[in-house]
Design a protein around this motif. Structure first.
Motif, PDB file in Angstrom:
ATOM      1  N   ALA A  73       0.804  -1.229   0.000  1.00  0.00           N
ATOM      2  CA  ALA A  73       0.000   0.000   0.000  1.00  0.00           C
ATOM      3  C   ALA A  73       0.833   1.273   0.000  1.00  0.00           C
ATOM      4  CB  ALA A  73      -0.930   0.004   1.222  1.00  0.00           C
ATOM      5  N   PHE A  74       2.162   1.153   0.064  1.00  0.00           N
ATOM      6  CA  PHE A  74       3.005   2.341   0.198  1.00  0.00           C
ATOM      7  C   PHE A  74       4.218   2.282  -0.724  1.00  0.00           C
ATOM      8  CE2 PHE A  74       1.000   1.369   4.267  1.00  0.00           C
ATOM      9  CZ  PHE A  74       0.272   2.531   4.473  1.00  0.00           C
ATOM     10  N   ILE A  75       4.551   3.439  -1.291  1.00  0.00           N
ATOM     11  CA  ILE A  75       5.710   3.579  -2.170  1.00  0.00           C
ATOM     12  C   ILE A  75       6.622   4.633  -1.554  1.00  0.00           C
ATOM     13  CG2 ILE A  75       6.491   4.081  -4.509  1.00  0.00           C
ATOM     14  CD1 ILE A  75       3.396   3.695  -5.253  1.00  0.00           C
ATOM     15  N   ALA A  76       7.872   4.305  -1.337  1.00  0.00           N
ATOM     16  CA  ALA A  76       8.823   5.258  -0.756  1.00  0.00           C
ATOM     17  C   ALA A  76       9.151   6.319  -1.795  1.00  0.00           C
ATOM     18  CB  ALA A  76      10.086   4.531  -0.303  1.00  0.00           C
ATOM     19  N   ALA A  95      10.716   9.068  -3.861  1.00  0.00           N
ATOM     20  CA  ALA A  95      12.101   9.503  -4.098  1.00  0.00           C
ATOM     21  C   ALA A  95      13.080   8.845  -3.128  1.00  0.00           C
ATOM     22  CB  ALA A  95      12.207  11.030  -4.021  1.00  0.00           C
ATOM     23  N   GLY A  96      12.882   7.562  -2.928  1.00  0.00           N
ATOM     24  CA  GLY A  96      13.716   6.794  -2.004  1.00  0.00           C
ATOM     25  C   GLY A  96      13.181   6.773  -0.596  1.00  0.00           C
ATOM     26  N   GLY A  97      12.287   7.732  -0.277  1.00  0.00           N
ATOM     27  CA  GLY A  97      11.723   7.844   1.070  1.00  0.00           C
ATOM     28  C   GLY A  97      12.351   8.993   1.839  1.00  0.00           C
ATOM     29  N   GLY A  98      11.594   9.534   2.773  1.00  0.00           N
ATOM     30  CA  GLY A  98      12.122  10.603   3.610  1.00  0.00           C
ATOM     31  C   GLY A  98      13.144  10.070   4.602  1.00  0.00           C
ATOM     32  N   ILE A  99      14.125  10.898   4.922  1.00  0.00           N
ATOM     33  CA  ILE A  99      15.135  10.497   5.900  1.00  0.00           C
ATOM     34  C   ILE A  99      15.588  11.733   6.675  1.00  0.00           C
ATOM     35  CG2 ILE A  99      16.965  10.697   4.141  1.00  0.00           C
ATOM     36  CD1 ILE A  99      18.435   8.435   5.666  1.00  0.00           C
ATOM     37  N   ASN A 100      15.645  11.620   7.981  1.00  0.00           N
ATOM     38  CA  ASN A 100      16.030  12.742   8.848  1.00  0.00           C
ATOM     39  C   ASN A 100      15.191  13.990   8.583  1.00  0.00           C
ATOM     40  OD1 ASN A 100      18.011  10.990   9.715  1.00  0.00           O
ATOM     41  ND2 ASN A 100      19.685  12.043   8.679  1.00  0.00           N
ATOM     42  N   THR A 151      17.869   2.537   1.966  1.00  0.00           N
ATOM     43  CA  THR A 151      18.169   1.558   3.012  1.00  0.00           C
ATOM     44  C   THR A 151      17.234   1.739   4.205  1.00  0.00           C
ATOM     45  OG1 THR A 151      20.495   1.521   2.329  1.00  0.00           O
ATOM     46  CG2 THR A 151      19.973   0.661   4.506  1.00  0.00           C
ATOM     47  N   SER A 152      16.989   2.994   4.575  1.00  0.00           N
ATOM     48  CA  SER A 152      16.072   3.286   5.679  1.00  0.00           C
ATOM     49  C   SER A 152      14.654   2.838   5.345  1.00  0.00           C
ATOM     50  CB  SER A 152      16.095   4.783   5.999  1.00  0.00           C
ATOM     51  OG  SER A 152      15.099   5.125   6.944  1.00  0.00           O
ATOM     52  N   SER A 153      14.218   3.081   4.116  1.00  0.00           N
ATOM     53  CA  SER A 153      12.866   2.693   3.705  1.00  0.00           C
ATOM     54  C   SER A 153      12.692   1.173   3.732  1.00  0.00           C
ATOM     55  CB  SER A 153      12.571   3.232   2.301  1.00  0.00           C
ATOM     56  OG  SER A 153      12.503   4.642   2.310  1.00  0.00           O
ATOM     57  N   ILE A 154      13.686   0.468   3.247  1.00  0.00           N
ATOM     58  CA  ILE A 154      13.618  -1.002   3.274  1.00  0.00           C
ATOM     59  C   ILE A 154      13.525  -1.488   4.723  1.00  0.00           C
ATOM     60  CG2 ILE A 154      14.896  -3.121   2.783  1.00  0.00           C
ATOM     61  CD1 ILE A 154      16.036  -1.681   0.300  1.00  0.00           C
ATOM     62  N   ALA A 155      14.307  -0.878   5.618  1.00  0.00           N
ATOM     63  CA  ALA A 155      14.279  -1.251   7.036  1.00  0.00           C
ATOM     64  C   ALA A 155      12.925  -0.936   7.671  1.00  0.00           C
ATOM     65  CB  ALA A 155      15.389  -0.519   7.789  1.00  0.00           C
ATOM     66  N   ARG A 156      12.216   0.067   7.133  1.00  0.00           N
ATOM     67  CA  ARG A 156      10.904   0.437   7.649  1.00  0.00           C
ATOM     68  C   ARG A 156       9.769  -0.335   6.981  1.00  0.00           C
ATOM     69  NH1 ARG A 156       9.827   6.164   6.740  1.00  0.00           N
ATOM     70  NH2 ARG A 156      11.466   6.142   5.148  1.00  0.00           N
ATOM     71  N   GLY A 157      10.114  -1.319   6.182  1.00  0.00           N
ATOM     72  CA  GLY A 157       9.101  -2.224   5.644  1.00  0.00           C
ATOM     73  C   GLY A 157       8.682  -1.994   4.213  1.00  0.00           C
ATOM     74  N   TYR A 158       9.265  -1.022   3.539  1.00  0.00           N
ATOM     75  CA  TYR A 158       8.885  -0.760   2.140  1.00  0.00           C
ATOM     76  C   TYR A 158       9.438  -1.839   1.222  1.00  0.00           C
ATOM     77  CZ  TYR A 158       7.423   4.061   3.189  1.00  0.00           C
ATOM     78  OH  TYR A 158       6.789   5.170   3.679  1.00  0.00           O
ATOM     79  N   TYR A 208       2.251   6.985  -2.888  1.00  0.00           N
ATOM     80  CA  TYR A 208       3.593   7.494  -2.665  1.00  0.00           C
ATOM     81  C   TYR A 208       3.553   8.248  -1.337  1.00  0.00           C
ATOM     82  CZ  TYR A 208       4.402   6.945  -7.746  1.00  0.00           C
ATOM     83  OH  TYR A 208       4.535   6.465  -9.022  1.00  0.00           O
ATOM     84  N   THR A 209       4.541   8.010  -0.489  1.00  0.00           N
ATOM     85  CA  THR A 209       4.565   8.673   0.805  1.00  0.00           C
ATOM     86  C   THR A 209       6.012   8.863   1.247  1.00  0.00           C
ATOM     87  OG1 THR A 209       3.689   8.592   3.071  1.00  0.00           O
ATOM     88  CG2 THR A 209       4.367   6.500   2.085  1.00  0.00           C
ATOM     89  N   ASP A 210       6.239   9.822   2.108  1.00  0.00           N
ATOM     90  CA  ASP A 210       7.599  10.159   2.518  1.00  0.00           C
ATOM     91  C   ASP A 210       7.993   9.531   3.850  1.00  0.00           C
ATOM     92  OD1 ASP A 210       8.191  12.147   0.352  1.00  0.00           O
ATOM     93  OD2 ASP A 210       6.489  13.175   1.276  1.00  0.00           O
ATOM     94  N   PHE A 211       7.109   9.657   4.842  1.00  0.00           N
ATOM     95  CA  PHE A 211       7.516   9.347   6.218  1.00  0.00           C
ATOM     96  C   PHE A 211       6.686   8.244   6.887  1.00  0.00           C
ATOM     97  CE2 PHE A 211       8.648  13.873   5.541  1.00  0.00           C
ATOM     98  CZ  PHE A 211      10.015  13.742   5.646  1.00  0.00           C
ATOM     99  N   TRP A 212       5.873   7.538   6.113  1.00  0.00           N
ATOM    100  CA  TRP A 212       5.126   6.447   6.733  1.00  0.00           C
ATOM    101  C   TRP A 212       6.069   5.316   7.103  1.00  0.00           C
ATOM    102  CZ3 TRP A 212       0.298   6.736   8.400  1.00  0.00           C
ATOM    103  CH2 TRP A 212      -0.312   5.563   8.857  1.00  0.00           C
ATOM    104  N   ASN A 213       5.856   4.729   8.276  1.00  0.00           N
ATOM    105  CA  ASN A 213       6.642   3.582   8.711  1.00  0.00           C
ATOM    106  C   ASN A 213       5.778   2.337   8.547  1.00  0.00           C
ATOM    107  OD1 ASN A 213       7.971   1.535  10.255  1.00  0.00           O
ATOM    108  ND2 ASN A 213       9.110   3.127  11.338  1.00  0.00           N
TER     109      ASN A 213
END
Length: 312
Positions: free
Chosen positions: A68-71, A73-78, A90-97, A282-287
Motif C-alpha cells: 500500500a506504500f511507495i517510498a 524519491a527513495g523515502g524521507g530520511i532525517n 536503506t532506511s525505507s527497506i528497514a521500515r518495511g517498504y 507514494y509517501t515520505d515518512f510512513w513507517n
C-alpha cells in the motif's frame, strides 16, 4: 349498431404515462451505463452511492501492508525528502517498504543515476549553489558528490545490487524517458514499474521491452477510454486529480488497473481511498513496520484533514 364511443380522455392519459415511463427508463439506463466500470460518460468522475466502499480506516491491516506504500524519491530520511539516496532507500527497506520510487536520469556518458533533476542535484551537492542549467554530469562526477553533505548518490550499479540483495523489492521509476538505456541498465523487467507521461511514451516503453509501463495522467476522465482500450495495467495520478475524479479511479480499480497516487502522508486520507480508489500511495515518512507516520509534518489520524500534494 354503432360501436360504443370511447372515453376521449383515456388515450391521452395513457400516452402521457407511456412517455413519462419511457423518459424515466431512459434516464435510469443512462445513469446505469455511466455507472458501469469501463463506460466513460458525463458521470465518470462521480462516485456511485450504490457502490459499497469499505473504508480501510476500519481495517488496521492496511497500515502495515507493504503493497500500500511507495517510498517517494527513495523515502524521507532525517526529515528530508527528495534525496533519492542510498541512505534513504536503506532506511525505507528497514521500515518495511518493498516499493521504492526513484527519480532516474541519464548521465552525460550514458549511465542511469537517481536524481530528481540535474539543476537541483548540482545545488544540493554544494558545488553549484547558483546552478541555472539542467546539464547532465558524468557518472564519475555524480559518484564523487554528497547530497546535502550527508547522503550517497545512487547509480545503476547500486540499484542492481539492491534488487539482487532484496528479491521482493520493486523499483518504481519517474522522470526517465530513455527506455532502451533503462532496459539495458536494469534487466529485471518484472521488478520495474516505469512511469510514462503520454500515450506515445507508453507505446515506446512497450517497444523497448518495458514490461510494466505506468501511464501518468492529469485528466482521469479524458484518459479513461485510452486506459481501458489499450490495456494499461498501471496508472499514476495526483491526489488532486483523485479528489476531482474519484469515480474514474474507482472504476479502474474495479477493472483490475493498479492505481498509484502521489503524494500523501495523511493517515485518514490514505485510509479513505486505499483499495477502493488507490492501490498504493507514494509517501515520505510512513513507517510500514509500525503502521504510523514518523514525522511531525504528517497529519494525525484524528485530524480529519487531508495533507496532500500534487507534487511528484
Amino acid at each position: 349498431m354503432y360501436p360504443s364511443t370511447p372515453n376521449k380522455g383515456q388515450p391521452y392519459r395513457i400516452e402521457v404515462l407511456s412517455l413519462l415511463l419511457s423518459l424515466t427508463v431512459g434516464v435510469w439506463a443512462l445513469q446505469f451505463f455511466n455507472d458501469e466500470p469501463g463506460a466513460a460518460g458525463p458521470g465518470i468522475c462521480s462516485d456511485s452511492s450504490k457502490r459499497e466502499r469499505r473504508l480501510a480506516l476500519h481495517d488496521t491491516h492496511w497500515r502495515t501492508d507493504h503493497r500500500a506504500f511507495i517510498a517517494h524519491a527513495g523515502g524521507g530520511i532525517n526529515g528530508v525528502t527528495y534525496t533519492n539516496s542510498l541512505e534513504a532507500i536503506t532506511s525505507s527497506i528497514a521500515r518495511g517498504y518493498r516499493l521504492i520510487e526513484l527519480d532516474l536520469l541519464v548521465s552525460s556518458d550514458g549511465y542511469i543515476v537517481a536524481a530528481h533533476d540535474w539543476k537541483t542535484f548540482r545545488q544540493r551537492t554544494g558545488r553549484e549553489v547558483l546552478a541555472a542549467e539542467d546539464q547532465a554530469l558524468s557518472l564519475s562526477d555524480f559518484r564523487a558528490r554528497k547530497i546535502d553533505d550527508l547522503f550517497t548518490p545512487v547509480d545503476e550499479q547500486m540499484i542492481r545490487g539492491l534488487l539482487l540483495q532484496h528479491p521482493d523489492l520493486i523499483i518504481v521509476t519517474d522522470k526517465i524517458t530513455d527506455f532502451p538505456t533503462l532496459a539495458r541498465a536494469l534487466p529485471l523487467p518484472e521488478r520495474l514499474v516505469v512511469e510514462v507521461f503520454s500515450p506515445k511514451d507508453f507505446v515506446a516503453a512497450k517497444l523497448a521491452g518495458i514490461t510494466h509501463p505506468m501511464l501518468s495522467v492529469g485528466d482521469l476522465a479524458g484518459s479513461f477510454d485510452f486506459i481501458r482500450s489499450n490495456a494499461v495495467g498501471h496508472l499514476a495520478v495526483s491526489t488532486r486529480e483523485l479528489l476531482r475524479c474519484p469515480g474514474a479511479a474507482a472504476r479502474l480499480i474495479e477493472s483490475g488497473v493498479v492505481v498509484f497516487s502521489f503524494t500523501s502522508n495523511d493517515a485518514d486520507f490514505m485510509a479513505k481511498y486505499l483499495r477502493s480508489h488507490v492501490s498504493a500511495f507514494y509517501t515520505d515518512f510512513w513507517n510500514v513496520s509500525t503502521g504510523r507516520c514518523d514525522h511531525g509534518s504528517c497529519a494525525p489520524p484524528t485530524a480529519g484533514k487531508t495533507s496532500t500534494t500534487g507534487a511528484q
